[in-house]
Design an enzyme around this catalytic site. Structure first.
Site, PDB file in Angstrom:
ATOM      1  N   VAL A  24       0.837  -1.210   0.000  1.00 32.38           N
ATOM      2  CA  VAL A  24       0.000   0.000   0.000  1.00 32.38           C
ATOM      3  C   VAL A  24       0.866   1.251   0.000  1.00 32.38           C
ATOM      4  CG1 VAL A  24      -1.677   1.308   1.339  1.00 32.38           C
ATOM      5  CG2 VAL A  24      -1.955  -1.153   1.065  1.00 32.38           C
ATOM      6  N   GLU A  34      -1.817   5.779  -5.466  1.00 29.52           N
ATOM      7  CA  GLU A  34      -3.257   5.707  -5.741  1.00 29.52           C
ATOM      8  C   GLU A  34      -3.783   6.922  -6.494  1.00 29.52           C
ATOM      9  OE1 GLU A  34      -1.909   5.534  -2.758  1.00 29.52           O
ATOM     10  OE2 GLU A  34      -2.386   3.643  -1.782  1.00 29.52           O
ATOM     11  N   ASP A  36       2.014  27.658 -42.257  1.00 33.67           N
ATOM     12  CA  ASP A  36       1.588  28.417 -43.424  1.00 33.67           C
ATOM     13  C   ASP A  36       1.903  29.895 -43.210  1.00 33.67           C
ATOM     14  OD1 ASP A  36       0.600  26.350 -44.909  1.00 33.67           O
ATOM     15  OD2 ASP A  36      -1.447  26.536 -44.175  1.00 33.67           O
ATOM     16  N   ASP A  86      -4.027  19.818 -47.477  1.00 32.85           N
ATOM     17  CA  ASP A  86      -3.162  19.794 -46.299  1.00 32.85           C
ATOM     18  C   ASP A  86      -3.447  18.600 -45.396  1.00 32.85           C
ATOM     19  OD1 ASP A  86      -1.761  22.171 -46.864  1.00 32.85           O
ATOM     20  OD2 ASP A  86      -3.415  23.372 -46.098  1.00 32.85           O
ATOM     21  N   THR A 109      -4.197  13.219   2.943  1.00 33.80           N
ATOM     22  CA  THR A 109      -3.368  14.431   2.911  1.00 33.80           C
ATOM     23  C   THR A 109      -2.593  14.603   1.615  1.00 33.80           C
ATOM     24  OG1 THR A 109      -1.442  13.351   3.911  1.00 33.80           O
ATOM     25  CG2 THR A 109      -3.092  14.255   5.397  1.00 33.80           C
ATOM     26  N   ASP A 110      -2.573  13.615   0.719  1.00 32.23           N
ATOM     27  CA  ASP A 110      -1.757  13.718  -0.497  1.00 32.23           C
ATOM     28  C   ASP A 110      -2.561  13.943  -1.770  1.00 32.23           C
ATOM     29  OD1 ASP A 110       0.584  13.517   0.814  1.00 32.23           O
ATOM     30  OD2 ASP A 110       1.195  11.576   0.006  1.00 32.23           O
TER      31      ASP A 110
END
Length: 944
Positions: free
Chosen positions: A289, A294, A336, A656, A749-750
């Protein structure tokens, strides 16, 4: 389908088609079209059946990384820790739901942006030619289709001029096929062939490759041939993009590391620590983990979606999310000239008449007014532009001719009615000229306009106020010199010539007329032996923002190559005005030839081999390619890509499309571009502006940088999460963190701070570094070194130091802690010891969170110290930064949550020492960046 006839539409004689469709020779009225739209529905295909939302959510819950966490949660239940199992599964569910919502929102954003640029078609309503969205077309409408238009409905041709149709979408056939407005013979009617092979039909989904036509729509939406087979595309899956492949590789790499470390930890804990198999299993789950990122997938999706929205606000519509990442690696832009580097505000500035020494102003008050009027009149008649509600509509060059004629006192609106067009040979990029045959006061007159060299080759004389004079070599050279002088001043130059046609060709058949039975002359015969009327110099000023954009590209290490169909001198003059080429030397100021070193014309390119072309592109970084044919533009793109360059190409015409598809990033024009070019492109410029491309590259670089930032941030937090378990094995001490605490760090917290990094605006110096090399992995050695051995190592040391200092403050040294480890492991320690362990674990947890606050600020730039970017940040980043202490405080201070996560409130006296933890991370990162800059500078100096 609306058809009141007992025979198929392609079998009907031309004059019966309008009545069979309940229409007229000039199409429908607005009121009747509205009634049919209400009755038969919009001209759109039914929405393709997408993968059900439930299954798409399931995809987010069953990818490789999610399956790994599902397995880890299941093992936690087996190990007798249901709380851990539920927590891990909650992480999978929350991340899966968030990823699903981000992907869904990104798709909605792209769909909304796509609807902001609907296909427009020219249709007759109430006898007037007007623009309408393709969705409001109904059966019975009469359409005007020109080169580059996508056919919006199944149609029966009424008028055609040199018509070639691209059927590749329907048949897979690469070469365009001829179509004409003709009645089929009895044998042709009886021949059992598909509708797409009938020569007098146009099918929805095909494209006009050359020429122009008028046609009656007879089937729209799901009733079209294309609509009846469109459902077959629903099951077609697109290939994975480079970014998707790299992210998948990161997931597999990190997940493989996690599994390997988990298995190793399981074995070591059994052998060295003396854990039971179930305890070792929980330990291994913690390692797995801790290593799994994650929040990676939802953050990547969010970063791309936000960048697409930013680009849309800057007039760049991205049609594929993954194209954003490719933009960040662009090293060559093939652009162009007209409308992209210039403003596409063409105006007639100079006119040269045969016999004059030099071109004069287009002011109608000049010399030889009758000759000038004849020149402008002929130019207008050889044009498909028109005035609609007093506004010019059509090609910018032709609308400029109409405006000049109006300024000179002519009435362009009435010329077409007074001089009926009998025939048209459309403009061709290889012939570089257009020819019409008109009724000129009772005489069939051939009028040609186009590139001066090509038109002059068809002329035998020129017209002066004194009469027609033979075009001998001296006079021909004078005309060529006048062309070179105008082109050298930056003008686009058109020559106009005419001749009376001794035998008038049959007129192009209008909807109300019988098809012509007279055999038409070949175009070459029509255009031979003409009389030159003069040269017209049109000026399209460079966009004022282009020189600065080119300067920024040079700073960013991006090569700019101009590719144009204009004269080499015209292209050279504009290139010098915008700073693409250096100003001429005093010796070259009076020259009439383009610089052969920097300006390569299509005729020269045709004579060199592919190897020579690659050598030319490799060693010359500022080039102009003029008089380029479409296939040469494609060859140029392929040569650049063969050198390993990442190429962006602009284009607006149907020719083109091959180059746009072959490029790494195809960029189409939103205003002047054709439907075919826009569909072939990865990005559409809504303002047709070169500076917008440069801004899109800047945003693309920011996306790549942001992805690297949050990968660094996420990986760095893995080290302090793994460190307690490694210390447990190596030092025989208790684990400083529980698996639930690791999950709290990863998700609580992340996640939001990582999303904040994904939403960061571009760094100030992002356009002062070279392009990212093709194939450079996102997960490279430098990123891993910084994440694991600088940021992560400091965080791990700080967290473990805090954990051990708590034990030290309670009179327990390392040796004593080792003796307490078995009791704490088997939950048989005295309550006082358990309380110290909880307090020490809380300190380690809070220190990791505090270090992550410093890590977040450090990861905002891979090059600059953190204080350089404190004033510029997205609100989401500051929200993420503040969320870290708030979430951690909530988990620590709320008794219910603290009990679940094995945390305990701490003394307020520890707040100040913990506030130093972010500074330790920032200090270590600043030293690393400074050393890195010195090493880079030394390496750069060594290569000079």
């Amino acid at each position: 389908m609306l058809l009141a006839a007992d025979r198929p539409i392609w079998c009907l004689p031309q004059e019966q088609v309008p009545s069979a469709l309940g229409s007229t020779a000039l199409g429908l009225g607005e009121e009747e079209a509205r009634r049919r739209l209400e009755r038969y529905g919009a001209n759109r295909l039914p929405a393709l059946r997408r993968r059900p939302l439930g299954l798409r959510l399931l995809d987010q819950l069953l990818h490789f990384m999610a399956l790994l966490l599902w397995l880890a949660g299941g093992l936690a239940f087996v190990a007798g820790t249901p709380q851990l199992g539920w927590a891990i599964w909650a992480v999978v569910l929350i991340n899966g739901l968030f990823s699903f919502l981000q992907e869904f929102q990104a798709e909605r954003t792209l769909a909304a942006l796509g609807r902001s640029l609907p296909q427009q078609v020219q249709v007759w309503r109430d006898g007037e030619l007007v623009f309408r969205p393709a969705e409001v077309l109904v059966a019975g409408d009469r359409l005007l289709l020109e080169e580059g238009d996508r056919v919006p409905a199944d149609c029966r041709l009424a008028v055609s001029h040199g018509l070639l149709v691209d059927l590749s979408v329907l048949t897979g056939e690469a070469l365009p096929v001829a179509r004409e407005a003709t009645d089929l013979s009895s044998a042709e009617q009886a021949c059992p062939i598909a509708p797409g092979e009938r020569p007098n039909l146009l099918l929805a989904g095909s494209a006009i490759a050359a020429g122009r036509c008028e046609a009656f729509a007879y089937a729209t939406g799901p009733e079209t041939e294309f609509g009846q087979v469109a459902h077959l595309t629903a099951g077609t899956r697109r290939g994975a993009s480079t970014l998707e492949t790299q992210v998948a590789r990161i997931v597999h790499t990190v997940s493989t590391i996690a599994i390997s470390m988990g298995l190793l930890a399981f074995a070591l804990s059994l052998v060295l620590v003396g854990m039971t198999p179930l305890e070792s299993l929980v330990f291994a789950i913690g390692i797995i983990v801790a290593n799994v990122p994650e929040g990676l997938l939802p953050t990547v999706t969010l970063a791309l979606a936000l960048s697409v929205q930013r680009m849309a606000r800057r007039q760049a519509l991205v049609r594929r999310l993954s194209a954003v990442e490719t933009l960040g690696s662009v090293s060559v832009i093939c652009s162009d000239k007209t409308g992209t580097l210039t403003g596409n505000r063409m105006a007639v500035e100079e006119i040269w008449l045969p016999g004059e020494a030099a071109a004069q102003s287009a002011d109608p008050g000049g010399d030889s007014p009758a000759t000038r009027m004849a020149l402008l009149k002929a130019a207008c008649l050889c044009s498909n532009a028109r005035f609609d509600r007093d506004q010019p509509v059509g090609d910018p060059t032709e609308t400029a001719l109409l405006q000049a004629a109006r300024d000179a006192g002519l009435e362009p609106e009435t010329l077409d009615r007074r001089h009926r067009r009998l025939r048209e040979v459309p403009f061709d990029s290889h012939r570089r000229r257009m020819t019409v045959v008109v009724d000129w006061e009772g005489t069939a007159m051939v009028i040609t306009k186009g590139a001066p060299a090509d038109v002059l080759a068809q002329c035998r004389s020129w017209r002066t106020p004194r009469g027609d004079e033979a075009l001998d070599p001296h006079r021909r050279q004078r005309a060529l010199d006048a062309n070179a002088a105008l082109a050298g001043s930056g003008f686009r130059v058109l020559a106009v010539a005419l001749r009376p046609l001794e035998t008038a060709p049959a007129p192009a058949q209008p909807a109300s007329a019988q098809p012509a039975s007279v055999e038409m002359d070949p175009a070459q015969e029509l255009e031979t032996g003409q009389i030159l009327l003069g040269l017209i110099g049109l000026y399209d000023p460079p966009r004022p923002e282009v020189p600065e954009a080119i300067r920024r590209c040079r700073e960013a290490g991006i090569k700019i190559t101009m590719v144009t169909g204009d004269h080499g001198l015209t292209a050279q003059a504009i290139a010098r005005q915008i700073g693409l080429l250096d100003p001429p030397s005093p010796q070259a100021q009076s020259g009439c030839l383009a610089d052969p070193v920097r300006v390569i014309e299509g005729s020269t390119l045709a004579r060199i081999s592919d190897l020579q072309l690659r050598q030319l592109l490799k060693y010359r970084h500022r080039l102009v390619f003029a008089r380029m044919a479409p296939e040469q533009k494609l060859r140029l793109v392929q040569a650049y890509r063969a050198l390993g360059e990442v190429v962006a190409v602009t284009g607006d015409g149907v020719n083109d499309a091959p180059a746009l598809r072959a490029a790494d990033v195809g960029v189409a024009m939103g205003r002047s571009g054709t439907d075919v070019a826009r569909e072939a492109a990865d990005m559409v410029l809504l303002d047709d502006n070169f500076a917008t491309i440069v801004e899109a590259v800047r945003q693309g670089r920011a996306v790549v940088a942001n992805i690297g930032k949050f990968i660094t941030y996420i990986l760095a937090s893995n080290v302090p999460e793994i460190a307690p378990f490694l210390a447990m094995v190596a030092l025989r001490i208790p684990a400083a963190l529980t698996v639930l605490q690791i999950l709290a760090v990863d998700l609580g917290t992340d996640l939001l701070p990582a999303l904040g990094l994904g939403a960061e605006p571009p760094e100030p110096g992002v356009m002062r570094v070279p392009p990212r090399p093709r194939g450079l992995p996102l997960l490279n050695r430098g990123l891993l070194l910084r994440a694991y051995l600088v940021l992560g190592l400091v965080e791990g040391l700080v967290a473990m130091a805090g954990y051990l200092l708590v034990w030290q403050a309670n009179g327990v040294d390392l040796v004593q802690l080792q003796t307490l480890a078995p009791a704490l492991l088997h939950r048989s320690a005295p309550p006082a010891v358990e309380e110290i362990q909880r307090r020490a674990s809380t300190v380690a947890f809070c220190l990791i969170v505090a270090c992550q606050m410093g890590n977040l600020l450090a990861c905002r730039s891979a090059r600059l110290p953190f204080w350089h970017r404190l004033r510029s940040a997205s609100p989401l980043l500051w929200l993420g930064w503040l969320s870290q202490p708030l979430v951690a405080s909530t988990l620590v201070l709320l008794p219910a949550l603290a009990g679940v996560f094995t945390l305990t409130p701490l003394s307020p006296r520890l707040v100040l020492p913990m506030a130093l933890a972010p500074l330790a991370v920032l200090l270590a990162d600043s030293v690393h960046k400074r050393l890195g800059r010195r090493l880079w500078s030394a390496g750069a100096a060594g290569t000079v």
